[in-house]
Write a protein that holds these residues in place. Sequence first.
Motif, PDB file in Angstrom:
ATOM      1  N   MET A  90      30.177  10.047  39.909  1.00 19.17           N
ATOM      2  CA  MET A  90      30.487   9.081  38.853  1.00 19.17           C
ATOM      3  C   MET A  90      31.701   8.237  39.214  1.00 19.17           C
ATOM      4  SD  MET A  90      28.294   9.271  36.289  1.00 19.17           S
ATOM      5  CE  MET A  90      29.178   8.671  34.850  1.00 19.17           C
ATOM      6  N   ASP A  91      32.696   8.871  39.811  1.00 16.72           N
ATOM      7  CA  ASP A  91      33.891   8.128  40.236  1.00 16.72           C
ATOM      8  C   ASP A  91      33.526   6.961  41.150  1.00 16.72           C
ATOM      9  OD1 ASP A  91      36.304   9.021  39.109  1.00 16.72           O
ATOM     10  OD2 ASP A  91      36.317  10.816  40.360  1.00 16.72           O
ATOM     11  N   VAL A  92      32.701   7.241  42.149  1.00 18.43           N
ATOM     12  CA  VAL A  92      32.308   6.200  43.099  1.00 18.43           C
ATOM     13  C   VAL A  92      31.534   5.091  42.382  1.00 18.43           C
ATOM     14  CG1 VAL A  92      30.893   5.680  45.116  1.00 18.43           C
ATOM     15  CG2 VAL A  92      32.307   7.747  45.080  1.00 18.43           C
ATOM     16  N   ALA A  93      30.593   5.485  41.537  1.00 16.22           N
ATOM     17  CA  ALA A  93      29.769   4.489  40.847  1.00 16.22           C
ATOM     18  C   ALA A  93      30.610   3.565  39.977  1.00 16.22           C
ATOM     19  CB  ALA A  93      28.705   5.201  40.010  1.00 16.22           C
ATOM     20  N   VAL A  94      31.523   4.130  39.228  1.00 13.95           N
ATOM     21  CA  VAL A  94      32.346   3.315  38.329  1.00 13.95           C
ATOM     22  C   VAL A  94      33.355   2.488  39.121  1.00 13.95           C
ATOM     23  CG1 VAL A  94      34.059   3.415  36.473  1.00 13.95           C
ATOM     24  CG2 VAL A  94      32.017   4.874  36.375  1.00 13.95           C
ATOM     25  N   GLU A  95      33.966   3.090  40.108  1.00 19.53           N
ATOM     26  CA  GLU A  95      34.955   2.375  40.928  1.00 19.53           C
ATOM     27  C   GLU A  95      34.356   1.120  41.561  1.00 19.53           C
ATOM     28  OE1 GLU A  95      37.486   3.037  45.094  1.00 19.53           O
ATOM     29  OE2 GLU A  95      36.547   4.758  44.091  1.00 19.53           O
ATOM     30  N   HIS A  96      33.084   1.197  41.931  1.00 19.15           N
ATOM     31  CA  HIS A  96      32.439   0.066  42.586  1.00 19.15           C
ATOM     32  C   HIS A  96      31.654  -0.818  41.610  1.00 19.15           C
ATOM     33  CE1 HIS A  96      33.518   0.941  46.751  1.00 19.15           C
ATOM     34  NE2 HIS A  96      33.391   2.220  46.440  1.00 19.15           N
ATOM     35  N   GLY A  97      31.834  -0.589  40.316  1.00 11.40           N
ATOM     36  CA  GLY A  97      31.286  -1.508  39.330  1.00 11.40           C
ATOM     37  C   GLY A  97      29.789  -1.418  39.125  1.00 11.40           C
ATOM     38  N   LEU A  98      29.218  -0.232  39.316  1.00 13.51           N
ATOM     39  CA  LEU A  98      27.775  -0.089  39.122  1.00 13.51           C
ATOM     40  C   LEU A  98      27.427   0.052  37.641  1.00 13.51           C
ATOM     41  CD1 LEU A  98      28.147   0.563  42.162  1.00 13.51           C
ATOM     42  CD2 LEU A  98      26.329   2.239  41.927  1.00 13.51           C
ATOM     43  N   HIS A  99      28.435   0.171  36.803  1.00 18.50           N
ATOM     44  CA  HIS A  99      28.237   0.339  35.357  1.00 18.50           C
ATOM     45  C   HIS A  99      28.316  -1.024  34.666  1.00 18.50           C
ATOM     46  CE1 HIS A  99      32.454  -0.027  35.890  1.00 18.50           C
ATOM     47  NE2 HIS A  99      32.810   0.425  34.694  1.00 18.50           N
ATOM     48  N   GLY A 100      29.223  -1.183  33.717  1.00 14.09           N
ATOM     49  CA  GLY A 100      29.266  -2.426  32.940  1.00 14.09           C
ATOM     50  C   GLY A 100      30.062  -3.558  33.548  1.00 14.09           C
ATOM     51  N   ALA A 101      30.622  -3.361  34.726  1.00 11.91           N
ATOM     52  CA  ALA A 101      31.547  -4.339  35.303  1.00 11.91           C
ATOM     53  C   ALA A 101      31.025  -5.773  35.393  1.00 11.91           C
ATOM     54  CB  ALA A 101      32.007  -3.865  36.679  1.00 11.91           C
ATOM     55  N   PRO A 102      29.751  -6.025  35.723  1.00 12.77           N
ATOM     56  CA  PRO A 102      29.299  -7.416  35.885  1.00 12.77           C
ATOM     57  C   PRO A 102      29.454  -8.275  34.627  1.00 12.77           C
ATOM     58  CG  PRO A 102      27.693  -5.918  36.828  1.00 12.77           C
ATOM     59  CD  PRO A 102      28.672  -5.072  36.085  1.00 12.77           C
ATOM     60  N   TRP A 103      29.435  -7.642  33.449  1.00 19.79           N
ATOM     61  CA  TRP A 103      29.553  -8.430  32.213  1.00 19.79           C
ATOM     62  C   TRP A 103      30.949  -9.022  32.051  1.00 19.79           C
ATOM     63  CZ3 TRP A 103      24.919  -9.337  30.455  1.00 19.79           C
ATOM     64  CH2 TRP A 103      23.909  -8.394  30.617  1.00 19.79           C
ATOM     65  N   LEU A 156      34.315  -0.399  28.652  1.00 20.72           N
ATOM     66  CA  LEU A 156      33.012  -0.161  29.281  1.00 20.72           C
ATOM     67  C   LEU A 156      32.882  -0.890  30.611  1.00 20.72           C
ATOM     68  CD1 LEU A 156      30.871  -0.505  26.055  1.00 20.72           C
ATOM     69  CD2 LEU A 156      31.057   1.582  27.420  1.00 20.72           C
ATOM     70  N   THR A 157      33.686  -1.902  30.832  1.00 21.14           N
ATOM     71  CA  THR A 157      33.649  -2.659  32.089  1.00 21.14           C
ATOM     72  C   THR A 157      34.778  -2.261  33.042  1.00 21.14           C
ATOM     73  OG1 THR A 157      34.938  -4.476  31.115  1.00 21.14           O
ATOM     74  CG2 THR A 157      32.544  -4.633  30.969  1.00 21.14           C
ATOM     75  N   ALA A 158      35.724  -1.442  32.553  1.00 23.11           N
ATOM     76  CA  ALA A 158      36.842  -1.011  33.391  1.00 23.11           C
ATOM     77  C   ALA A 158      36.343  -0.146  34.540  1.00 23.11           C
ATOM     78  CB  ALA A 158      37.856  -0.239  32.551  1.00 23.11           C
ATOM     79  N   LYS A 159      36.957  -0.283  35.693  1.00 25.25           N
ATOM     80  CA  LYS A 159      36.513   0.460  36.874  1.00 25.25           C
ATOM     81  C   LYS A 159      37.266   1.779  37.034  1.00 25.25           C
ATOM     82  CE  LYS A 159      34.794  -3.526  39.447  1.00 25.25           C
ATOM     83  NZ  LYS A 159      34.832  -4.273  40.731  1.00 25.25           N
ATOM     84  N   THR A 160      37.390   2.480  35.915  1.00 23.66           N
ATOM     85  CA  THR A 160      38.018   3.794  35.906  1.00 23.66           C
ATOM     86  C   THR A 160      37.124   4.772  35.168  1.00 23.66           C
ATOM     87  OG1 THR A 160      40.239   2.807  35.867  1.00 23.66           O
ATOM     88  CG2 THR A 160      40.056   5.124  35.228  1.00 23.66           C
ATOM     89  N   TYR A 161      36.772   5.851  35.823  1.00 23.31           N
ATOM     90  CA  TYR A 161      35.974   6.911  35.205  1.00 23.31           C
ATOM     91  C   TYR A 161      36.937   7.915  34.583  1.00 23.31           C
ATOM     92  CZ  TYR A 161      32.889  11.009  34.882  1.00 23.31           C
ATOM     93  OH  TYR A 161      32.184  12.101  34.441  1.00 23.31           O
ATOM     94  N   ASP A 162      36.852   8.072  33.277  1.00 18.24           N
ATOM     95  CA  ASP A 162      37.809   8.906  32.540  1.00 18.24           C
ATOM     96  C   ASP A 162      37.018   9.885  31.679  1.00 18.24           C
ATOM     97  OD1 ASP A 162      39.961   9.979  31.242  1.00 18.24           O
ATOM     98  OD2 ASP A 162      40.663   8.114  30.339  1.00 18.24           O
ATOM     99  N   PHE A 163      36.647  11.015  32.269  1.00 19.62           N
ATOM    100  CA  PHE A 163      35.797  11.984  31.575  1.00 19.62           C
ATOM    101  C   PHE A 163      36.606  12.804  30.587  1.00 19.62           C
ATOM    102  CE2 PHE A 163      33.675  16.131  31.214  1.00 19.62           C
ATOM    103  CZ  PHE A 163      32.398  15.733  30.850  1.00 19.62           C
ATOM    104  N   GLY A 164      35.993  13.139  29.451  1.00 17.76           N
ATOM    105  CA  GLY A 164      36.612  14.058  28.505  1.00 17.76           C
ATOM    106  C   GLY A 164      36.506  13.569  27.078  1.00 17.76           C
ATOM    107  N   LEU A 165      36.550  14.520  26.142  1.00 17.09           N
ATOM    108  CA  LEU A 165      36.431  14.211  24.722  1.00 17.09           C
ATOM    109  C   LEU A 165      37.784  13.788  24.154  1.00 17.09           C
ATOM    110  CD1 LEU A 165      34.100  17.001  23.308  1.00 17.09           C
ATOM    111  CD2 LEU A 165      33.720  14.550  23.219  1.00 17.09           C
ATOM    112  N   ARG A 166      37.938  12.479  23.990  1.00 17.63           N
ATOM    113  CA  ARG A 166      39.143  11.929  23.379  1.00 17.63           C
ATOM    114  C   ARG A 166      38.748  10.692  22.581  1.00 17.63           C
ATOM    115  NH1 ARG A 166      40.527  12.639  28.562  1.00 17.63           N
ATOM    116  NH2 ARG A 166      40.909  10.451  29.002  1.00 17.63           N
ATOM    117  N   VAL A 167      39.646  10.203  21.769  1.00 21.61           N
ATOM    118  CA  VAL A 167      39.401   8.965  21.035  1.00 21.61           C
ATOM    119  C   VAL A 167      39.075   7.867  22.046  1.00 21.61           C
ATOM    120  CG1 VAL A 167      40.410   7.222  19.517  1.00 21.61           C
ATOM    121  CG2 VAL A 167      40.923   9.650  19.157  1.00 21.61           C
TER     122      VAL A 167
END
Length: 535
Positions: A90-103, A156-167
């Motif tokens: 997940m870290d790699v995917a988010v760091e390289h913008g495979l998630h919401g980054a293009p928006w 949702l577009t930030a290139k940081t994967y931050d796992f865990g239950l928080r606000v």
Amino acid sequence: MSTTHEVTNQVPPLVGHDVAEDPALLEALRREGAGWAEPELHEVGRLAGSEQAQEWGRVVNENEPVLRTHDRYGNRIDEVEFHPYWHSLMDVAVEHGLHGAPWADSTPGAHVARAAKLFVWGQVEAGHTCPISMTYAVIPTLRANPELAAQYEPLLTAKTYDFGLRVPTSKQGLIAGMSMTEKQGGSDVRANTTRATPAGDGTYRLVGHKWFTSAPMSDIFATLAQAPGGLTCFLLPRVLPDGTRNRMHIQRLKDKLGNRSNASAELEYDEAVGWRLGEEGEGVKVILRMVNNTRLDCLLGSAAGMRFGAVQAIRHARHRSAFGSVLVEKPLMRNVLADLVVESEAATVVAMRLAGATDRGEEILRRIGLAVSKYWVCKRAPVHAAEALECFGGNGYIEDSGMPRLYREAPLQSIWEGSGNVAALDALRAMARQPETVEAFFTEVERASGADARLDDAIEGLRKELSNLEDMEFRARRVVESMAMVLQGSLLVQHGAPSVADAFCASRFAGDWGVALGTLPSGVDTKAIIERALV
């Protein structure tokens, strides 16, 4: 050690290569306006080809997620535990913008660049691309509520994967999930019974049971429920702004055929707090903004699996000897391998074309192109995986080869976001409700007119097929299949390698093709085709 245990005639592992060294993909990347992303694509490709990344993919599928419903004291916690390697992926995917980054990226070709990177990285491990895809797709749906979009979209577009239950707003980055289907309805979401009652403060309280919830460990979810004004789309965070946990209880994780690294769950809403996305009664229209983007990722996932299968099969055939020579020199094996490459490149070229349509705002073409291609390409993936596996013989049936995992993953894309009949009927619905989609489709495919007589005949035959409205629903699969292959053929004739385009038209359109892969007609240039998948 006894010489009876000497290892000979076994294929060396494929590691230390650049998965992005894919002619069809690179050509499409440049053609669709994202050539600027090539250096990063190769960076992702080298990581995808590394021994480390391949180990991540293997281990997360052998160490599946575990649901912890309660803590040691009996408090409800509803947490899903993952192997640490899941988070590495997940870290790699988010760091390289495979998630919401293009928006959040105004660079022309941003969605194409993201599609290419997903295609490459998805060949490492498919399961974790589910939440990545959801996070990409949710943003157009989120924009139905501008206030919520302003709050959540930057995360949702930030290139940081931050796992865990928080606000959610306290985190550096967010992952999104989707919770649509219910046990009594499945794809018929209008049959949903989950209820949403206005709370008087702008929020709603949701009560109901969701049969499939994608990525239940996500931070926020798009979901459907029956509000007073009809079926409506809502946004539900797992943790509420005051820090308490939303009343979204995970009942169990699904025991699935494949995609086993990823958690899919049954979820119960017990007066869960939700915020409305769009107006009451417009839930289907709003959630379809998300669905139409995850359908693109279904295409990309199937195309990525085909590329992986073709590459692995060819590598095996180049190193494995039988009956006096290496397998790749056998004429019949060359037919099979070449057909695997043809199918793979046809899937790649159409998926990347539709990613380009996303960047250029070609919504009418995208609407019909995604519907027909999602049906056909995702239908071909299991067939392709089975044939690639068989190229290994018994070795392909063994887990260590990686081919069984590919085979188990292959049917998912065809089921996800509407299985075969739903996808085919959606294409008919698009043409009936938006006749301009038919015009846009033929404008696109006729760009190749005159370049190949076999394609020209197929286009003309398709026109006749579409003009016959009798029993159209009964014939839906045949019609949509023809549309998808004509679109693929047109793109290959315009942009593909001549050897691949010729083989595609000679087999798919000229009637000189069997039922199984590996039945290309005589005369196609199998050598040139196979060389496009050498690594």
